[in-house]
Scaffold this motif. Structure first.
Motif, PDB file in Angstrom:
ATOM      1  N   VAL A  58      -9.416  -4.046  -9.360  1.00  0.00           N
ATOM      2  CA  VAL A  58      -8.287  -4.986  -9.230  1.00  0.00           C
ATOM      3  C   VAL A  58      -7.543  -5.117 -10.554  1.00  0.00           C
ATOM      4  CG1 VAL A  58      -7.719  -7.374  -8.611  1.00  0.00           C
ATOM      5  CG2 VAL A  58      -9.645  -6.254  -7.527  1.00  0.00           C
ATOM      6  N   ALA A 118      -5.638  -8.713   3.434  1.00  0.00           N
ATOM      7  CA  ALA A 118      -4.840  -7.505   3.696  1.00  0.00           C
ATOM      8  C   ALA A 118      -4.509  -6.770   2.390  1.00  0.00           C
ATOM      9  CB  ALA A 118      -3.558  -7.894   4.432  1.00  0.00           C
ATOM     10  N   GLY A 119      -5.433  -6.815   1.442  1.00  0.00           N
ATOM     11  CA  GLY A 119      -5.201  -6.133   0.168  1.00  0.00           C
ATOM     12  C   GLY A 119      -5.771  -4.718   0.171  1.00  0.00           C
ATOM     13  N   ASN A 140      -4.234 -12.333   7.719  1.00  0.00           N
ATOM     14  CA  ASN A 140      -3.935 -12.596   6.312  1.00  0.00           C
ATOM     15  C   ASN A 140      -3.036 -13.821   6.214  1.00  0.00           C
ATOM     16  OD1 ASN A 140      -4.231 -11.727   3.552  1.00  0.00           O
ATOM     17  ND2 ASN A 140      -2.029 -11.326   3.572  1.00  0.00           N
ATOM     18  N   ARG A 141      -3.213 -14.577   5.131  1.00  0.00           N
ATOM     19  CA  ARG A 141      -2.460 -15.842   5.011  1.00  0.00           C
ATOM     20  C   ARG A 141      -0.959 -15.621   4.871  1.00  0.00           C
ATOM     21  NH1 ARG A 141      -4.078 -17.443  -1.233  1.00  0.00           N
ATOM     22  NH2 ARG A 141      -3.148 -15.554  -2.101  1.00  0.00           N
ATOM     23  N   ARG A 145       1.948  -8.507   3.216  1.00  0.00           N
ATOM     24  CA  ARG A 145       1.002  -7.386   3.072  1.00  0.00           C
ATOM     25  C   ARG A 145       0.556  -6.824   4.419  1.00  0.00           C
ATOM     26  NH1 ARG A 145      -2.450  -8.794  -2.294  1.00  0.00           N
ATOM     27  NH2 ARG A 145      -2.715  -6.563  -2.354  1.00  0.00           N
ATOM     28  N   THR A 172     -12.470  -9.925   3.013  1.00  0.00           N
ATOM     29  CA  THR A 172     -12.034  -9.021   1.943  1.00  0.00           C
ATOM     30  C   THR A 172     -11.112  -9.757   0.967  1.00  0.00           C
ATOM     31  OG1 THR A 172     -10.000  -8.195   2.973  1.00  0.00           O
ATOM     32  CG2 THR A 172     -12.046  -7.092   3.608  1.00  0.00           C
ATOM     33  N   PRO A 174     -10.511 -12.706  -2.204  1.00  0.00           N
ATOM     34  CA  PRO A 174     -11.328 -13.249  -3.297  1.00  0.00           C
ATOM     35  C   PRO A 174     -11.662 -14.721  -3.105  1.00  0.00           C
ATOM     36  CG  PRO A 174      -9.144 -12.501  -4.077  1.00  0.00           C
ATOM     37  CD  PRO A 174      -9.109 -12.507  -2.584  1.00  0.00           C
ATOM     38  N   ALA A 175     -11.368 -15.316  -1.925  1.00  0.00           N
ATOM     39  CA  ALA A 175     -11.701 -16.731  -1.692  1.00  0.00           C
ATOM     40  C   ALA A 175     -13.207 -16.917  -1.841  1.00  0.00           C
ATOM     41  CB  ALA A 175     -11.249 -17.161  -0.299  1.00  0.00           C
ATOM     42  N   PRO A 183     -12.036 -18.339   3.282  1.00  0.00           N
ATOM     43  CA  PRO A 183     -10.853 -17.497   3.477  1.00  0.00           C
ATOM     44  C   PRO A 183      -9.992 -17.916   4.672  1.00  0.00           C
ATOM     45  CG  PRO A 183     -12.825 -16.333   4.188  1.00  0.00           C
ATOM     46  CD  PRO A 183     -13.283 -17.626   3.592  1.00  0.00           C
ATOM     47  N   LEU A 202     -17.227  -9.032   0.870  1.00  0.00           N
ATOM     48  CA  LEU A 202     -17.166  -7.982  -0.157  1.00  0.00           C
ATOM     49  C   LEU A 202     -17.529  -8.514  -1.542  1.00  0.00           C
ATOM     50  CD1 LEU A 202     -16.018  -6.226   2.028  1.00  0.00           C
ATOM     51  CD2 LEU A 202     -14.116  -5.598   0.549  1.00  0.00           C
ATOM     52  N   GLY A 224     -21.474  -8.185  -1.004  1.00  0.00           N
ATOM     53  CA  GLY A 224     -20.882  -6.898  -1.374  1.00  0.00           C
ATOM     54  C   GLY A 224     -21.727  -6.024  -2.283  1.00  0.00           C
TER      55      GLY A 224
HETATM   56  P1  NDP Z   1      -6.237  -7.696  -3.384  1.00  0.00           P
HETATM   57  O1  NDP Z   1      -5.696  -8.579  -4.467  1.00  0.00           O
HETATM   58  O2  NDP Z   1      -5.628  -6.348  -3.187  1.00  0.00           O
HETATM   59  O3  NDP Z   1      -6.093  -8.491  -1.943  1.00  0.00           O
HETATM   60  C1  NDP Z   1      -6.548  -9.808  -1.757  1.00  0.00           C
HETATM   61  C2  NDP Z   1      -6.179 -10.291  -0.322  1.00  0.00           C
HETATM   62  O4  NDP Z   1      -6.812 -11.568  -0.145  1.00  0.00           O
HETATM   63  C3  NDP Z   1      -4.707 -10.499  -0.085  1.00  0.00           C
HETATM   64  O5  NDP Z   1      -4.425 -10.127   1.253  1.00  0.00           O
HETATM   65  C4  NDP Z   1      -4.495 -11.997  -0.286  1.00  0.00           C
HETATM   66  O6  NDP Z   1      -3.491 -12.557   0.520  1.00  0.00           O
HETATM   67  C5  NDP Z   1      -5.822 -12.557   0.191  1.00  0.00           C
HETATM   68  N1  NDP Z   1      -6.209 -13.788  -0.507  1.00  0.00           N
HETATM   69  C6  NDP Z   1      -6.287 -13.986  -1.847  1.00  0.00           C
HETATM   70  N2  NDP Z   1      -6.770 -15.213  -2.108  1.00  0.00           N
HETATM   71  C7  NDP Z   1      -6.978 -15.820  -0.901  1.00  0.00           C
HETATM   72  C8  NDP Z   1      -7.444 -17.108  -0.514  1.00  0.00           C
HETATM   73  N3  NDP Z   1      -7.805 -18.026  -1.423  1.00  0.00           N
HETATM   74  N4  NDP Z   1      -7.531 -17.395   0.817  1.00  0.00           N
HETATM   75  C9  NDP Z   1      -7.173 -16.484   1.738  1.00  0.00           C
HETATM   76  N5  NDP Z   1      -6.706 -15.245   1.434  1.00  0.00           N
HETATM   77  C10 NDP Z   1      -6.613 -14.909   0.132  1.00  0.00           C
HETATM   78  O7  NDP Z   1      -7.787  -7.594  -3.661  1.00  0.00           O
HETATM   79  P2  NDP Z   1      -8.809  -6.442  -3.225  1.00  0.00           P
HETATM   80  O8  NDP Z   1      -8.624  -6.166  -1.768  1.00  0.00           O
HETATM   81  O9  NDP Z   1      -8.736  -5.288  -4.153  1.00  0.00           O
HETATM   82  O10 NDP Z   1     -10.219  -7.159  -3.499  1.00  0.00           O
HETATM   83  C11 NDP Z   1     -10.585  -8.307  -2.744  1.00  0.00           C
HETATM   84  C12 NDP Z   1     -12.013  -8.733  -3.059  1.00  0.00           C
HETATM   85  O11 NDP Z   1     -12.934  -7.709  -2.676  1.00  0.00           O
HETATM   86  C13 NDP Z   1     -12.248  -9.018  -4.540  1.00  0.00           C
HETATM   87  O12 NDP Z   1     -13.016 -10.200  -4.627  1.00  0.00           O
HETATM   88  C14 NDP Z   1     -13.046  -7.813  -5.017  1.00  0.00           C
HETATM   89  O13 NDP Z   1     -13.919  -8.150  -6.069  1.00  0.00           O
HETATM   90  C15 NDP Z   1     -13.828  -7.457  -3.749  1.00  0.00           C
HETATM   91  N6  NDP Z   1     -14.221  -6.031  -3.707  1.00  0.00           N
HETATM   92  C16 NDP Z   1     -15.559  -5.695  -3.676  1.00  0.00           C
HETATM   93  C17 NDP Z   1     -15.968  -4.379  -3.621  1.00  0.00           C
HETATM   94  C18 NDP Z   1     -17.436  -4.045  -3.575  1.00  0.00           C
HETATM   95  O14 NDP Z   1     -17.804  -2.888  -3.843  1.00  0.00           O
HETATM   96  N7  NDP Z   1     -18.298  -4.980  -3.213  1.00  0.00           N
HETATM   97  C19 NDP Z   1     -14.994  -3.262  -3.620  1.00  0.00           C
HETATM   98  C20 NDP Z   1     -13.601  -3.703  -3.612  1.00  0.00           C
HETATM   99  C21 NDP Z   1     -13.244  -5.053  -3.677  1.00  0.00           C
HETATM  100  P3  NDP Z   1      -1.921 -12.583   0.119  1.00  0.00           P
HETATM  101  O15 NDP Z   1      -1.380 -11.271   0.594  1.00  0.00           O
HETATM  102  O16 NDP Z   1      -1.388 -13.741   0.875  1.00  0.00           O
HETATM  103  O17 NDP Z   1      -1.878 -12.773  -1.370  1.00  0.00           O
END
Ligand code: NDP
Length: 260
Positions: A58, A118-119, A140-141, A145, A172, A174-175, A183, A202, A224
């Motif tokens: 990230v 949806a990241g 997704n909120r 995305r 998926t 970070p909540a 989430p 995750l 995760g």
């Molecule tokens: P991104 O920043 O690409 O995407 C985050 C998504 O979460 C977005 O869709 C965002 O919505 C949504 N979001 C963020 N905060 C909140 C919240 N408080 N409530 C609800 N939705 C929320 O991140 P990644 O997809 O790259 O990573 C996400 C998580 O997965 C991280 O915590 C990372 O550490 C973990 N991860 C773990 C791995 C493992 O090997 N275990 C591998 C890859 C990731 P919006 O579009 O509205 O901003």
């Protein structure tokens, strides 16, 4: 032979522990560090670090896709890269998150899944689940995305519409990573979890409110950590193959599984 994980923030990453332990267990002369890339710094700066390979976290996975000379397999399809090999002045990109996730659930009989978020990681998870014949719904909120999922042939929602039950529910987002957020609102999440057979987060390194809620409802949970180890093993294999270094895959797996 140097490797690194690149991200921002990066101090929390466990990748150096996994890869350095693998190097020492396998008797390979390699070192794996962490590198904090500033968000305004050019990704091409990485070429000057004289690394043989890198993992990308990230928020750079999509930027890595746009910066690599070539992307292979799922990385090409989802336009997100978590593993780079530096070869003859070129940056070659791969994605090991998708398979790393799937290996955690491959022995379960699952028909459908709900992905929250949806990241970049949601793309990897959605793509591999679809590829393996598991039907995917995404919530997704925000709407923006969700547009990235137009080609994924899965139902997408930005507001809650409780139409179905799901075998697998995956957080998926970070909540819960550094706060006590869920989430999705509890009144929506609880009934979904009650009818699921597994809640998968995750996030690793702490029990999130999402997993605590699932446990309170007697639902099986997974964090995760296993995915992290799987994606690291797959990345290590790509790194060693690029250097033509042979190794015992059993020792690699054991060394990474035993250190965390
Ligand atoms: P991104 O920043 O690409 O995407 C985050 C998504 O979460 C977005 O869709 C965002 O919505 C949504 N979001 C963020 N905060 C909140 C919240 N408080 N409530 C609800 N939705 C929320 O991140 P990644 O997809 O790259 O990573 C996400 C998580 O997965 C991280 O915590 C990372 O550490 C973990 N991860 C773990 C791995 C493992 O090997 N275990 C591998 C890859 C990731 P919006 O579009 O509205 O901003």
């Amino acid at each position: 032979m140097q490797f690194a994980v690149i991200g921002n923030p990066i101090a929390h990453s466990l990748s150096p522990i996994l890869h350095n332990h693998a190097f020492s267990s396998l008797g390979i002369a390699g070192f794996y560090g962490r590198y904090l890339l500033q968000e305004n710094q050019s990704f091409y700066h990485l070429r000057s670090l004289h690394l043989k390979g890198a993992n990308i976290t990230v928020p750079f996975k999509e930027i890595a896709f746009n910066s690599c000379d070539e992307a292979f397999g799922i990385a090409y399809e989802i336009r997100a890269i978590n593993t780079i090999v530096f070869e003859k002045g070129k940056m070659l990109g791969y994605n090991t998150d998708a398979l790393g996730f799937y290996l955690c659930i491959e022995n379960l009989a699952l028909k459908n899944a709900l992905i929250i978020g949806a990241g970049g990681s949601a793309k990897a998870v959605a793509h591999i689940l679809k590829q393996k014949g598991i039907s995917v719904t995404l919530i997704n909120r925000s709407k923006e995305r969700l547009r990235d999922f137009c080609d994924f042939e899965c139902a997408t929602f930005d507001t809650f519409t409780p139409k179905n039950t799901y075998d697998l529910i995956i957080n998926t987002t970070p909540a819960g990573l550094t706060n006590n957020d869920l989430p999705l609102k509890k009144e929506f999440l609880s009934p979904l979890l009650k009818s699921a057979s597994l809640a998968f987060d995750l996030i690793y390194g702490r029990e999130t409110p999402f997993l605590t809620l699932a446990k309170s409802l007697d639902i099986a949970t997974s964090d995760g950590k296993a995915m992290l180890i799987n994606q690291a093993i797959l990345a290590f294999e790509i790194f060693m193959e690029s250097q033509n270094i042979a190794f015992d895959p059993k020792i690699l797996r054991q060394s990474m599984q035993n250190i965390l």
